[in-house]
Design a protein around this motif. Structure first.
Motif, PDB file in Angstrom:
ATOM      1  N   ALA A 154       0.869  -1.184   0.000  1.00 39.30           N
ATOM      2  CA  ALA A 154       0.000   0.000   0.000  1.00 39.30           C
ATOM      3  C   ALA A 154       0.902   1.230   0.000  1.00 39.30           C
ATOM      4  CB  ALA A 154      -0.898  -0.014   1.242  1.00 39.30           C
ATOM      5  N   ILE A 155       0.600   2.186  -0.865  1.00 32.11           N
ATOM      6  CA  ILE A 155       1.490   3.352  -0.975  1.00 32.11           C
ATOM      7  C   ILE A 155       0.713   4.663  -0.922  1.00 32.11           C
ATOM      8  CG2 ILE A 155       3.260   2.077  -2.219  1.00 32.11           C
ATOM      9  CD1 ILE A 155       2.379   3.066  -4.777  1.00 32.11           C
ATOM     10  N   GLU A 156       1.404   5.672  -0.409  1.00 32.49           N
ATOM     11  CA  GLU A 156       0.807   7.002  -0.271  1.00 32.49           C
ATOM     12  C   GLU A 156       0.768   7.702  -1.627  1.00 32.49           C
ATOM     13  OE1 GLU A 156       3.305   9.811   1.771  1.00 32.49           O
ATOM     14  OE2 GLU A 156       1.618  11.072   2.339  1.00 32.49           O
ATOM     15  N   LEU A 157      -0.359   8.319  -1.922  1.00 36.87           N
ATOM     16  CA  LEU A 157      -0.504   9.058  -3.177  1.00 36.87           C
ATOM     17  C   LEU A 157      -0.856  10.509  -2.903  1.00 36.87           C
ATOM     18  CD1 LEU A 157      -2.762   6.582  -5.227  1.00 36.87           C
ATOM     19  CD2 LEU A 157      -0.265   6.797  -5.324  1.00 36.87           C
ATOM     20  N   LEU A 158      -0.462  11.362  -3.830  1.00 34.04           N
ATOM     21  CA  LEU A 158      -0.880  12.769  -3.807  1.00 34.04           C
ATOM     22  C   LEU A 158      -1.452  13.095  -5.179  1.00 34.04           C
ATOM     23  CD1 LEU A 158       2.307  14.456  -2.329  1.00 34.04           C
ATOM     24  CD2 LEU A 158       0.214  13.899  -1.090  1.00 34.04           C
ATOM     25  N   ARG A 159      -2.456  13.987  -5.184  1.00 31.63           N
ATOM     26  CA  ARG A 159      -2.964  14.464  -6.472  1.00 31.63           C
ATOM     27  C   ARG A 159      -2.278  15.794  -6.765  1.00 31.63           C
ATOM     28  NH1 ARG A 159      -7.303  12.562  -9.195  1.00 31.63           N
ATOM     29  NH2 ARG A 159      -8.436  11.524  -7.530  1.00 31.63           N
ATOM     30  N   VAL A 160      -1.673  15.931  -7.935  1.00 33.55           N
ATOM     31  CA  VAL A 160      -0.960  17.175  -8.270  1.00 33.55           C
ATOM     32  C   VAL A 160      -1.483  17.723  -9.608  1.00 33.55           C
ATOM     33  CG1 VAL A 160       1.167  16.490  -7.060  1.00 33.55           C
ATOM     34  CG2 VAL A 160       0.936  15.995  -9.492  1.00 33.55           C
ATOM     35  N   PRO A 161      -1.282  19.013  -9.855  1.00 30.01           N
ATOM     36  CA  PRO A 161      -1.659  19.560 -11.171  1.00 30.01           C
ATOM     37  C   PRO A 161      -0.887  18.839 -12.277  1.00 30.01           C
ATOM     38  CG  PRO A 161      -1.037  21.320  -9.637  1.00 30.01           C
ATOM     39  CD  PRO A 161      -0.707  20.029  -8.962  1.00 30.01           C
ATOM     40  N   MET A 162      -1.546  18.608 -13.426  1.00 30.47           N
ATOM     41  CA  MET A 162      -0.924  17.837 -14.517  1.00 30.47           C
ATOM     42  C   MET A 162       0.428  18.406 -14.933  1.00 30.47           C
ATOM     43  SD  MET A 162      -2.423  15.088 -15.171  1.00 30.47           S
ATOM     44  CE  MET A 162      -1.842  14.317 -16.654  1.00 30.47           C
ATOM     45  N   GLU A 163       0.614  19.734 -14.822  1.00 30.21           N
ATOM     46  CA  GLU A 163       1.901  20.309 -15.280  1.00 30.21           C
ATOM     47  C   GLU A 163       3.058  19.919 -14.355  1.00 30.21           C
ATOM     48  OE1 GLU A 163      -0.885  21.999 -14.857  1.00 30.21           O
ATOM     49  OE2 GLU A 163      -0.603  23.717 -13.531  1.00 30.21           O
ATOM     50  N   LYS A 164       2.732  19.303 -13.206  1.00 35.72           N
ATOM     51  CA  LYS A 164       3.817  18.911 -12.286  1.00 35.72           C
ATOM     52  C   LYS A 164       4.141  17.418 -12.312  1.00 35.72           C
ATOM     53  CE  LYS A 164       3.732  22.605  -9.006  1.00 35.72           C
ATOM     54  NZ  LYS A 164       3.356  23.071  -7.687  1.00 35.72           N
ATOM     55  N   VAL A 165       3.318  16.609 -12.994  1.00 36.17           N
ATOM     56  CA  VAL A 165       3.473  15.154 -12.879  1.00 36.17           C
ATOM     57  C   VAL A 165       4.832  14.639 -13.357  1.00 36.17           C
ATOM     58  CG1 VAL A 165       1.051  14.420 -12.921  1.00 36.17           C
ATOM     59  CG2 VAL A 165       2.281  14.798 -15.072  1.00 36.17           C
ATOM     60  N   SER A 166       5.436  15.346 -14.312  1.00 35.74           N
ATOM     61  CA  SER A 166       6.635  14.781 -14.945  1.00 35.74           C
ATOM     62  C   SER A 166       7.859  14.753 -14.030  1.00 35.74           C
ATOM     63  CB  SER A 166       6.952  15.504 -16.248  1.00 35.74           C
ATOM     64  OG  SER A 166       6.937  16.873 -16.016  1.00 35.74           O
ATOM     65  N   ALA A 167       7.722  15.253 -12.784  1.00 35.11           N
ATOM     66  CA  ALA A 167       8.842  15.179 -11.837  1.00 35.11           C
ATOM     67  C   ALA A 167       8.721  13.952 -10.924  1.00 35.11           C
ATOM     68  CB  ALA A 167       8.879  16.445 -10.985  1.00 35.11           C
ATOM     69  N   TYR A 168       7.663  13.143 -11.094  1.00 34.40           N
ATOM     70  CA  TYR A 168       7.363  12.108 -10.082  1.00 34.40           C
ATOM     71  C   TYR A 168       7.068  10.752 -10.708  1.00 34.40           C
ATOM     72  CZ  TYR A 168       6.595  16.319  -7.311  1.00 34.40           C
ATOM     73  OH  TYR A 168       6.753  17.535  -6.696  1.00 34.40           O
ATOM     74  N   ALA A 193       6.417  12.242 -19.521  1.00 31.94           N
ATOM     75  CA  ALA A 193       6.054  13.540 -20.098  1.00 31.94           C
ATOM     76  C   ALA A 193       4.584  13.776 -19.763  1.00 31.94           C
ATOM     77  CB  ALA A 193       6.255  13.500 -21.606  1.00 31.94           C
ATOM     78  N   ARG A 194       4.215  15.030 -19.612  1.00 29.84           N
ATOM     79  CA  ARG A 194       2.851  15.362 -19.208  1.00 29.84           C
ATOM     80  C   ARG A 194       1.802  14.657 -20.096  1.00 29.84           C
ATOM     81  NH1 ARG A 194      -0.063  21.283 -18.759  1.00 29.84           N
ATOM     82  NH2 ARG A 194      -2.127  20.417 -18.765  1.00 29.84           N
ATOM     83  N   GLU A 195       2.048  14.665 -21.421  1.00 37.18           N
ATOM     84  CA  GLU A 195       1.048  14.084 -22.332  1.00 37.18           C
ATOM     85  C   GLU A 195       0.978  12.555 -22.234  1.00 37.18           C
ATOM     86  OE1 GLU A 195       3.354  16.259 -22.954  1.00 37.18           O
ATOM     87  OE2 GLU A 195       4.778  15.534 -24.454  1.00 37.18           O
ATOM     88  N   ASP A 196       2.025  11.931 -21.663  1.00 39.36           N
ATOM     89  CA  ASP A 196       2.015  10.470 -21.521  1.00 39.36           C
ATOM     90  C   ASP A 196       1.576  10.017 -20.132  1.00 39.36           C
ATOM     91  OD1 ASP A 196       3.110  10.356 -24.042  1.00 39.36           O
ATOM     92  OD2 ASP A 196       5.180  10.360 -23.302  1.00 39.36           O
ATOM     93  N   ALA A 197       1.384  10.969 -19.210  1.00 37.13           N
ATOM     94  CA  ALA A 197       1.104  10.589 -17.816  1.00 37.13           C
ATOM     95  C   ALA A 197      -0.265   9.908 -17.719  1.00 37.13           C
ATOM     96  CB  ALA A 197       1.144  11.825 -16.925  1.00 37.13           C
TER      97      ALA A 197
END
Ligand code: UTP
Length: 289
Positions: A154-168, A193-197
């Protein structure tokens, strides 16, 4: 079974905090008056851990010194009449069993977790990244409950704005989950990449893993930067059967960078009953200049 052991990897170089971390482990930086590592150990104990496995580095000797009981220091402080402080010092390294294991070279988080294998044994375990702090043990507790009930990590998740996903690390989950989870994770992709997330849900720094994660760590290949990534091992687990993602509801601080650390220190000083008034007055004075 419920996870009772907590692994805390603390063998990294802390390059985002150079030059401080050239000599001082970032895990021991004070969050007002308590080292970050102590807060993370307290969180694990609060979620039911009775054994802490610290993955350290032989060059980060202050970490070992911090968790080793020191009766002479306690007695000296007690003799000076500072009873509360003496009790706090006496608690360090004695209120929970601590095992230190070494990662001689920082080959990544997956490798660091693998170094804890013998100390953990064939049991589920909590995993806490000590350069991230949480306001309490509730989230970790929920992860341990979930792992016990469902028998998968089981893992902790956060919801982030799509423009930030590519760092995680970003998860793919089965459809039909409520917006606030829990989520059945069937895939993880590192820094897409944002478009592939596949979603806007990223992996954060608290996990409860089933012990087959060690076999997955044995077979993953290093990433292009040469590191063994924990997310690759979790991705393999999620391919066997979905693992669980729990959306975090606790406050978090990332103390791996100077500004994140400052935020944690300011919040700690403002929330600590002994320091809140003085901290408020200090900040008001500085802001008025
Ligand atoms: P980070 O990637 O945030 O820490 O790992 P780092 O590598 O020390 O820091 P930067 O990115 O260079 O600034 C999260 C935690 O995992 C540990 C770190 O000590 C940190 O507490 N870690 C990381 C290890 O124990 N071993 C590793 O090989 C990598």
């Amino acid at each position: 079974m419920r996870a009772r052991t907590a692994v805390i990897p603390a063998a990294g170089l802390g390059t985002r905090f150079y030059p401080v971390t050239k000599a001082v482990p970032k895990e021991l930086l004070p969050i007002y008056d308590v080292p970050a590592l102590q807060l993370v150990m307290d969180e694990a104990v609060g979620a039911g851990a009775d054994h802490i496995v610290l993955v350290s580095s032989r060059v980060k000797t202050p970490i070992e010194k911090f968790v080793t009981p020191d009766a002479a220091v306690v007695e000296k402080v007690r003799a000076s009449g500072r009873e509360d402080l003496a009790n706090r010092l006496a608690r360090i390294g004695t209120d929970v069993k601590v095992t230190i294991t070494y990662q001689d070279n920082p080959h990544g988080l997956g490798h660091a977790v693998g170094c804890a294998r013998a100390a953990v044994g064939d049991e589920p375990f909590m995993l806490l990244l000590p350069d991230e702090l949480r306001s309490g043990p509730q989230l970790l507790n929920a992860l341990a409950d979930s792992c016990e009930k469902r028998g998968v990590s089981a893992i902790e998740l956060l919801r982030v704005p799509m423009e930030k996903v590519s760092a995680y690390g970003v998860i793919t989950h089965l459809p039909g989950a409520p917006a606030d989870g829990p989520f059945d994770i069937v895939g993880i992709v590192e820094k897409p990449a944002r478009e592939d997330a596949p979603s806007d849900l990223i992996i954060a720094g608290r996990y409860v893993c089933t012990p087959d994660i060690f076999e997955k760590i044995d077979i993953i290949k290093p990433a292009p930067n040469g590191e063994l990534q924990l997310t690759d091992a979790l991705e393999l687990q999620s391919g066997d059967s979905p693992i669980t993602g729990v959306l975090s509801t606790v406050t978090r601080w990332d103390t791996g960078t100077p500004m994140g650390w400052l935020e944690a220190v300011v919040d700690a000083a403002l929330s600590n009953a002994d320091s809140a008034d003085a901290a408020r007055a200090l900040f008001a004075d500085r802001l008025a200049r």
